[in-house]
Design a protein around this motif. Structure first.
Motif, PDB file in Angstrom:
ATOM      1  N   ARG A 277      -5.340   7.755   3.834  1.00  0.00           N
ATOM      2  CA  ARG A 277      -5.903   6.209   3.757  1.00  0.00           C
ATOM      3  C   ARG A 277      -4.759   5.060   4.457  1.00  0.00           C
ATOM      4  NH1 ARG A 277      -8.158   8.312  -1.062  1.00  0.00           N
ATOM      5  NH2 ARG A 277      -6.712   6.953  -2.254  1.00  0.00           N
ATOM      6  N   ALA A 278      -3.564   5.312   3.672  1.00  0.00           N
ATOM      7  CA  ALA A 278      -2.877   4.132   4.041  1.00  0.00           C
ATOM      8  C   ALA A 278      -2.195   4.333   5.543  1.00  0.00           C
ATOM      9  CB  ALA A 278      -1.590   4.313   3.186  1.00  0.00           C
TER      10      ALA A 278
ATOM     11  N   ALA B 121       0.721  -1.154   0.000  1.00  0.00           N
ATOM     12  CA  ALA B 121      -0.072   0.096  -0.211  1.00  0.00           C
ATOM     13  C   ALA B 121       0.793   1.259  -0.072  1.00  0.00           C
ATOM     14  CB  ALA B 121      -0.808  -0.025   1.174  1.00  0.00           C
TER      15      ALA B 121
ATOM     16  N   PRO C 224       0.414   8.002  -7.452  1.00  0.00           N
ATOM     17  CA  PRO C 224      -0.353   9.180  -7.396  1.00  0.00           C
ATOM     18  C   PRO C 224       0.420  10.363  -6.705  1.00  0.00           C
ATOM     19  CG  PRO C 224      -0.982   7.771  -5.450  1.00  0.00           C
ATOM     20  CD  PRO C 224      -0.062   7.048  -6.314  1.00  0.00           C
TER      21      PRO C 224
ATOM     22  N   LEU D 275       1.852   4.380  -3.369  1.00  0.00           N
ATOM     23  CA  LEU D 275       1.656   5.713  -3.246  1.00  0.00           C
ATOM     24  C   LEU D 275       2.428   6.330  -4.271  1.00  0.00           C
ATOM     25  CD1 LEU D 275       1.238   6.080   0.596  1.00  0.00           C
ATOM     26  CD2 LEU D 275      -0.459   6.150  -1.176  1.00  0.00           C
TER      27      LEU D 275
ATOM     28  N   HIS E  38      -1.509  14.299   1.224  1.00  0.00           N
ATOM     29  CA  HIS E  38      -2.317  13.527   0.052  1.00  0.00           C
ATOM     30  C   HIS E  38      -3.224  12.335   0.966  1.00  0.00           C
ATOM     31  CE1 HIS E  38      -3.097  11.192  -3.645  1.00  0.00           C
ATOM     32  NE2 HIS E  38      -2.574  12.200  -4.118  1.00  0.00           N
ATOM     33  N   GLU E  39      -4.548  12.662   0.293  1.00  0.00           N
ATOM     34  CA  GLU E  39      -5.639  11.723   0.575  1.00  0.00           C
ATOM     35  C   GLU E  39      -5.342  10.047   0.563  1.00  0.00           C
ATOM     36  OE1 GLU E  39      -9.969  10.291  -0.898  1.00  0.00           O
ATOM     37  OE2 GLU E  39      -9.140  12.364  -1.443  1.00  0.00           O
ATOM     38  N   ALA E  40      -4.494   9.753  -0.442  1.00  0.00           N
ATOM     39  CA  ALA E  40      -3.914   8.366  -0.467  1.00  0.00           C
ATOM     40  C   ALA E  40      -2.938   8.049   0.831  1.00  0.00           C
ATOM     41  CB  ALA E  40      -3.345   8.060  -1.716  1.00  0.00           C
ATOM     42  N   HIS E  41      -2.266   8.883   1.077  1.00  0.00           N
ATOM     43  CA  HIS E  41      -1.263   8.752   2.422  1.00  0.00           C
ATOM     44  C   HIS E  41      -2.191   8.640   3.728  1.00  0.00           C
ATOM     45  CE1 HIS E  41       0.781  10.577   5.748  1.00  0.00           C
ATOM     46  NE2 HIS E  41       1.665   9.595   5.553  1.00  0.00           N
TER      47      HIS E  41
END
Length: 72
Positions: free
Chosen positions: A57-58, A4, A11, A8, A52-55
């Motif tokens: 979430r992870a 995961a 993106p 990252l 970052h939103e992905a960070h």
């Protein structure tokens, strides 16, 4: 979790190499965990990663996996 964080890189511009290895510290704080490092092109890329939103979430997945959450 490793995959995961590695994912990252797609993106998030400026995020470089992601590495994980065994924590071999003799201090009693590791409790069997490993450690990881992430390289960034510059401070701006690092700051973009942190926001970052992905960070987020992870990071939430990682904290949820820890017994005791952020206190672990």
């Amino acid at each position: 979790m490793h995959a995961a964080l590695e994912a990252l890189r797609r993106p998030i511009d400026g995020m470089g190499k992601v590495e994980f290895s065994a924590n071999t510290s003799p201090e009693p704080f590791a409790r069997g965990f490993t450690h990881g490092t992430i390289d960034f092109r510059d401070a701006a890329a690092r700051d973009a990663y942190l926001m970052h939103e992905a960070h987020s979430r992870a990071g939430a997945r990682l904290v949820a996996a820890l017994e005791g959450g952020t206190d672990a």
